[in-house]
Structure formats: structure tokens, C-alpha cells
Design an enzyme around this catalytic site. Structure first.
Site, PDB file in Angstrom:
ATOM      1  N   SER A 207       0.644  -0.521   0.296  1.00 35.87           N
ATOM      2  CA  SER A 207      -0.012  -0.353  -0.061  1.00 35.87           C
ATOM      3  C   SER A 207       0.916   1.147  -0.077  1.00 35.87           C
ATOM      4  O   SER A 207       1.571   1.321   1.030  1.00 35.87           O
ATOM      5  CB  SER A 207      -1.185   0.367   2.037  1.00 35.87           C
ATOM      6  OG  SER A 207      -1.575   0.903   1.540  1.00 35.87           O
ATOM      7  N   GLU A 283      -6.527  -3.389  -7.281  1.00 40.60           N
ATOM      8  CA  GLU A 283      -7.283  -3.323  -6.057  1.00 40.60           C
ATOM      9  C   GLU A 283      -7.223  -2.135  -5.523  1.00 40.60           C
ATOM     10  O   GLU A 283      -6.558  -1.800  -4.487  1.00 40.60           O
ATOM     11  CB  GLU A 283      -7.635  -4.584  -4.887  1.00 40.60           C
ATOM     12  CG  GLU A 283      -7.720  -5.757  -5.610  1.00 40.60           C
ATOM     13  CD  GLU A 283      -6.567  -7.362  -4.512  1.00 40.60           C
ATOM     14  OE1 GLU A 283      -6.347  -6.462  -3.119  1.00 40.60           O
ATOM     15  OE2 GLU A 283      -7.590  -8.036  -4.688  1.00 40.60           O
ATOM     16  N   GLY A 285      -7.749   1.312  -3.256  1.00 38.67           N
ATOM     17  CA  GLY A 285      -7.694   1.990  -2.386  1.00 38.67           C
ATOM     18  C   GLY A 285      -8.101   2.810  -2.067  1.00 38.67           C
ATOM     19  O   GLY A 285      -9.167   4.235  -2.499  1.00 38.67           O
ATOM     20  N   ARG A 286      -6.540   3.737  -2.065  1.00 40.05           N
ATOM     21  CA  ARG A 286      -6.736   5.042  -1.614  1.00 40.05           C
ATOM     22  C   ARG A 286      -6.487   6.252  -2.262  1.00 40.05           C
ATOM     23  O   ARG A 286      -6.919   7.418  -2.423  1.00 40.05           O
ATOM     24  CB  ARG A 286      -5.053   5.557  -0.877  1.00 40.05           C
ATOM     25  CG  ARG A 286      -4.161   4.839  -1.926  1.00 40.05           C
ATOM     26  CD  ARG A 286      -2.800   5.446  -1.280  1.00 40.05           C
ATOM     27  NE  ARG A 286      -2.050   4.557   0.035  1.00 40.05           N
ATOM     28  CZ  ARG A 286      -2.165   4.901   1.309  1.00 40.05           C
ATOM     29  NH1 ARG A 286      -2.169   5.807   1.170  1.00 40.05           N
ATOM     30  NH2 ARG A 286      -2.188   3.639   2.101  1.00 40.05           N
ATOM     31  N   ASP A 340      -1.582   3.793   9.013  1.00 40.44           N
ATOM     32  CA  ASP A 340      -0.984   3.673   7.558  1.00 40.44           C
ATOM     33  C   ASP A 340       0.591   4.815   6.799  1.00 40.44           C
ATOM     34  O   ASP A 340       0.518   4.887   5.869  1.00 40.44           O
ATOM     35  CB  ASP A 340      -2.261   4.920   6.658  1.00 40.44           C
ATOM     36  CG  ASP A 340      -1.838   4.091   5.517  1.00 40.44           C
ATOM     37  OD1 ASP A 340      -1.708   3.649   4.934  1.00 40.44           O
ATOM     38  OD2 ASP A 340      -2.759   5.185   4.736  1.00 40.44           O
ATOM     39  N   CYS A 368      -5.970  12.597  25.986  1.00 41.32           N
ATOM     40  CA  CYS A 368      -4.314  12.440  27.402  1.00 41.32           C
ATOM     41  C   CYS A 368      -3.135  11.528  27.450  1.00 41.32           C
ATOM     42  O   CYS A 368      -2.237  11.937  27.403  1.00 41.32           O
ATOM     43  CB  CYS A 368      -4.978  11.941  28.207  1.00 41.32           C
ATOM     44  SG  CYS A 368      -6.525  12.738  29.078  1.00 41.32           S
ATOM     45  N   ASP A 369      -3.480  11.217  26.135  1.00 43.28           N
ATOM     46  CA  ASP A 369      -2.176  10.440  25.299  1.00 43.28           C
ATOM     47  C   ASP A 369      -0.923  10.891  24.857  1.00 43.28           C
ATOM     48  O   ASP A 369      -0.976  11.713  23.772  1.00 43.28           O
ATOM     49  CB  ASP A 369      -2.196   9.479  24.367  1.00 43.28           C
ATOM     50  CG  ASP A 369      -1.182   7.961  24.369  1.00 43.28           C
ATOM     51  OD1 ASP A 369       0.140   8.133  24.821  1.00 43.28           O
ATOM     52  OD2 ASP A 369      -1.496   6.808  23.895  1.00 43.28           O
ATOM     53  N   TYR A 397      -7.766   5.101   4.793  1.00 37.67           N
ATOM     54  CA  TYR A 397      -6.956   5.291   6.114  1.00 37.67           C
ATOM     55  C   TYR A 397      -7.543   6.187   7.047  1.00 37.67           C
ATOM     56  O   TYR A 397      -6.430   6.339   7.912  1.00 37.67           O
ATOM     57  CB  TYR A 397      -5.802   4.195   5.940  1.00 37.67           C
ATOM     58  CG  TYR A 397      -5.949   3.156   5.123  1.00 37.67           C
ATOM     59  CD1 TYR A 397      -6.624   1.486   5.333  1.00 37.67           C
ATOM     60  CD2 TYR A 397      -5.842   3.444   4.002  1.00 37.67           C
ATOM     61  CE1 TYR A 397      -6.611   0.981   3.882  1.00 37.67           C
ATOM     62  CE2 TYR A 397      -5.523   2.909   3.081  1.00 37.67           C
ATOM     63  CZ  TYR A 397      -6.008   1.043   3.130  1.00 37.67           C
ATOM     64  OH  TYR A 397      -6.512  -0.034   1.851  1.00 37.67           O
TER      65      TYR A 397
END
Length: 435
Positions: A207, A283, A285-286, A340, A368-369, A397
Site C-alpha cells: 500500500s 484493488e 483504495g487510497r 498507515d 491524554c496520550d 485509512y
């Protein structure tokens, strides 16, 4: 949403209200109008904008660039129902990876337009595919071959080989695909011995491919395996060249650059005059989802810090830098940064003078992370609490993997399309058989 001067009326697509504009406009114009209305109403929530017209433009570009390759959209990339319905109306097939993804598209297209492109499936999901009429599915091991035989009465199998671009954004070959030289021939022979219907070969170069030459290598392997399969009495009528196509053209990679490798390789290795029955699919996607979507966030805090804290350069200790905290982050729309390997780059939604000072900045999400950092080190004008940040090219994604960690809701999505494109899609849908 109030978009005075932008929206002329609304249509319903996939049960969703879509703004229709008589003239073509862009995501940033729409986002600016939405943000202005929200600011007046005291609503500072982040929001997403999808330009449905961009989706059709990408379909047209694909058809012009690689007319022999029929795209099957990778549902995993973005399963937004307006996006899926639009692609189906434009004649697209779908690459599904699970029971739920098949359920999302089975009402939009016939099962013959679905490829179950997950080489490792549960027994229950295989049985569900059979019940749904989905026959085309991938495998890359004798274990999967056996599992499919035990749970699907009439599958059309596609052998997935591993040929990867080592510079791809996301490596897939380490998990899926068999060795095309040492394992693939054995699997074809095993399938033939078991009386299984193998119809072709698939691969995925990774990808976010950066080296289109990898497609040529994969196609050469596929040609050899086609020949072997035919000699074993297998039908070998499908070539699936996978994904990896860029969502936005850059100086390093573009759809044209991929096509410059793929088209002549297909002409040489799978010429139409001698391979008229070979269907070629991909196939992507993006490629279809990325550019259609933007995310707009609100700055909830603007904190001045020594620039050295951002640049990690001791000489910047006496310069000003800023930490901007916004109300969407890597647990929401920006999870693409973690999963991604995408590097989002935002900009102020409002215009700033070219001679206005720029500062080193980092951009944090709202949770908070400490991992919730969207941009480590960028350069932007001075922004204040309540200002808006605009992120283009955010359709791939992103929302599909967003969570509500720490109690932060997923952003609302607004849709728009220009009138001419809407008419083209409706005419295309009306002329096509419905699955």
C-alpha cells in the site's frame, strides 16, 4: 449547514443529504463556509468534508490511464456509504476482506463484482461468502486451500503471490502471499490435484507503492504461473494486480508512472490477441478515497514554547515556537499516522499574508496520550485558540479506523457535488444493470 453562495439544493445519496452546487467548488471553500457558520453558532467541533465530484474525476482518470484494468475498490480503505454508492453507480467492483465488508456492498453490486481478497479467512466467513454468492477469493497456503474446499461448494480461487516494493508505505508481503518461485507452483499443483477451480493470480506490491517497477516483476511471475496453471488444466482467466496506487500524484509517484510500467507489461506478457479471455483487475483504495476528503479541526489551545523544544536544535532556544492542540487526533481521523504511516500536513483554514511571520510548531490531538501527536515539526503562522486548521487528502485509512477514545466523538461528515457530475453519475447508474 449554511453555505450561502455555494449550495443550490440537496440530493439524497445512500440515504444521506448531499449538497449540490451548480458550479464546481473545492473542499477548502466548503470547509471555510462551514467553519464560519459554526464559529457564529459557537460550535467548534471538528468536521469532515467529502467532495463526491472528486471521486468521479478519479474514476475517469483511471479509465483513461489504464483502460484494460478494471478497478475493484478496496473497501477497507474507507467504507463511507456515499463513497461506496458512488463507486458502485460508476460501475466499480469491490475488494472485500471480511463478512461485514461483503454485507456493505452486496446490495450495491452483484456478487460477481466482489473479490474476497483476504488470503486468511474464518470458516464462518467462507460459508457466508458462499451464501452471498461470492465465489472469487484468494488463498496463499495449502491450509487455506483446504479450508475453502471444506466450506465453499463452488469457489473461484485466486492464488496470491508475494512481490513487494521494499519502499512501499505499508508492507504487506511479510504477512500475505506465497513465494512465487518455490511455493506458488506447488500450490497450483495441489489445487489441481484437489479438483479446485483456480482462475488466476493476484499480488499486492504494498500500500502506497513508491517503485512502480515492482509491478513489472510481479507481472512476470504471474505470466509464468499462468502458463503452469494452464498446463495443469486450470482455467486461469483472472489477473489481479492489487493496489498500491497513490491517492495524490507527487514528484516521486503518480498513476501515470504506474501505468507507464503496467500497460506495456500487460501488452507484452498478456497481449489481448492471445489472451482475450484474461480479465485484468486491480484493488485500489487510497487512489479513489484520499483526495476526496478533508478534515477541519479547531485549535483548542495555542501554547508558546522555546522553538528548540520542537526543532530539537539548541540554537533555537531563544526563538519562539508553538504547540497547537486541536480537537481531533491519532485516535480519531488521524489514526492514519500510526496505522498507515501517513504524514498529515495541515494549514490554517483562514488566509494569512505571505510576509506574516512563520514559527516552528507541533500539533497535538486532544486525548491524554502523549502518543497523540499529529505533526512533530512543521512551520505555520501564529494561530490562536478558536482558529481552524485544514487538512486535505484525508480520505484513506482515516475515518474507517477512528475510535472514540477518551470520549471524543468522531467528526461529522458533510458531502457536496457539482451539478454536472451528479448528472453524469445518475446517467451512468441508470444505464448500468444493478446487482
Amino acid at each position: 449547514m449554511t453555505l450561502t453562495g455555494c449550495v443550490d439544493y440537496y440530493e439524497i445519496i445512500a440515504g444521506t443529504k448531499v449538497a449540490v452546487c451548480r458550479n464546481a467548488i473545492d473542499n477548502k471553500t466548503v470547509a471555510t463556509a462551514i467553519a464560519a457558520t459554526r464559529t457564529v453558532n459557537g460550535n467548534d467541533d471538528p468536521f469532515v468534508v467529502m467532495n463526491v465530484s472528486t471521486i468521479m474525476a478519479k474514476v475517469i482518470q483511471w479509465q483513461r490511464t489504464m483502460p484494460r484494468v478494471a478497478p475493484c475498490y478496496a473497501v477497507k480503505c474507507n467504507d463511507d456509504k456515499v463513497l461506496l454508492r458512488t463507486l458502485a453507480d460508476l460501475g466499480m467492483g469491490f475488494d472485500c476482506a471480511s463478512k461485514a465488508e461483503i454485507e456493505k456492498v452486496i446490495g450495491l453490486v452483484g456478487p460477481e463484482k466482489i473479490v474476497y481478497a483476504n488470503p486468511c479467512k474464518t470458516r464462518g466467513f467462507i460459508a457466508h461468502a458462499e451464501a452471498a454468492g461470492v465465489k472469487r477469493m484468494t488463498f496463499d497456503s495449502v491450509e487455506e486451500l483446504t479450508k475453502i474446499k471444506q466450506n465453499h461448494a463452488d469457489p473461484s480461487l485466486i492464488l496470491r503471490i508475494s512481490v513487494s516494493d521494499p519502499t512501499a508505505q505499508c508492507q504487506l508481503g511479510i504477512k500475505f502471499g506465497c513465494d512465487p518461485e518455490t511455493v506458488a507452483p506447488k500450490l497450483l499443483r495441489k489445487a489441481a490435484d484437489m479438483g479446485m477451480n483456480v482462475i488466476g493470480i493476484s499480488f499486492h506490491v504494498g500500500s502506497g507503492c513508491n517503485e512502480p517497477a515492482t509491478f513489472r516483476t510481479a507481472l512476470e511471475y504471474a505470466r509464468g504461473l499462468f502458463d503452469l496453471g494452464i498446463s495443469l488444466g486450470l482455467s486461469m482467466t483472472l489477473l489481479d494486480i492489487g493496489g498500491g496506487f497513490p491517492g495524490v500524484d507527487t514528484a516521486h509517484i503518480s498513476l501515470d508512472a504506474c501505468a507507464a510500467v503496467i500497460n506495456p507489461a500487460l501488452e507484452e506478457l498478456f497481449p489481448l490477441d492471445s489472451c482475450p479471455d484474461v480479465e485484468v483487475i486491480a484493488e485500489p483504495g487510497r487512489y479513489f478515497a484520499c483526495a476526496a476528503v478533508s478534515v477541519t479541526t479547531n485549535v483548542i489551545a495555542s501554547v508558546k514554547v522555546p522553538a528548540s523544544r520542537i526543532t530539537e536544535k539548541a540554537d533555537d532556544v531563544n526563538r519562539d515556537g508553538y504547540m497547537y492542540y486541536m480537537n481531533d487526533g491519532v485516535y480519531g481521523s488521524f489514526n492514519c499516522k500510526l496505522f498507515d504511516h501517513y504524514q498529515p500536513r495541515g494549514m490554517p483554514l483562514a488566509e494569512h499574508d505571505a510576509d506574516e511571520p512563520r514559527f516552528p510548531v507541533c500539533v497535538w490531538g486532544p486525548t491524554c496520550d502523549g502518543l497523540d501527536q499529529v505533526e512533530e515539526s512543521s512551520v505555520m503562522p501564529r494561530l490562536y485558540e478558536g482558529d481552524w486548521l485544514y487538512y486535505p487528502d484525508m480520505g484513506a485509512y482515516t475515518s474507517v479506523a477512528a475510535s472514540t477514545f477518551n470520549g471524543f466523538d468522531k467528526p461529522k461528515t458533510y458531502y457536496f457535488i457539482d451539478e454536472a457530475t451528479l448528472g453524469s453519475i445518475v446517467r451512468k447508474a441508470d444505464s448500468a444493470p444493478r446487482g
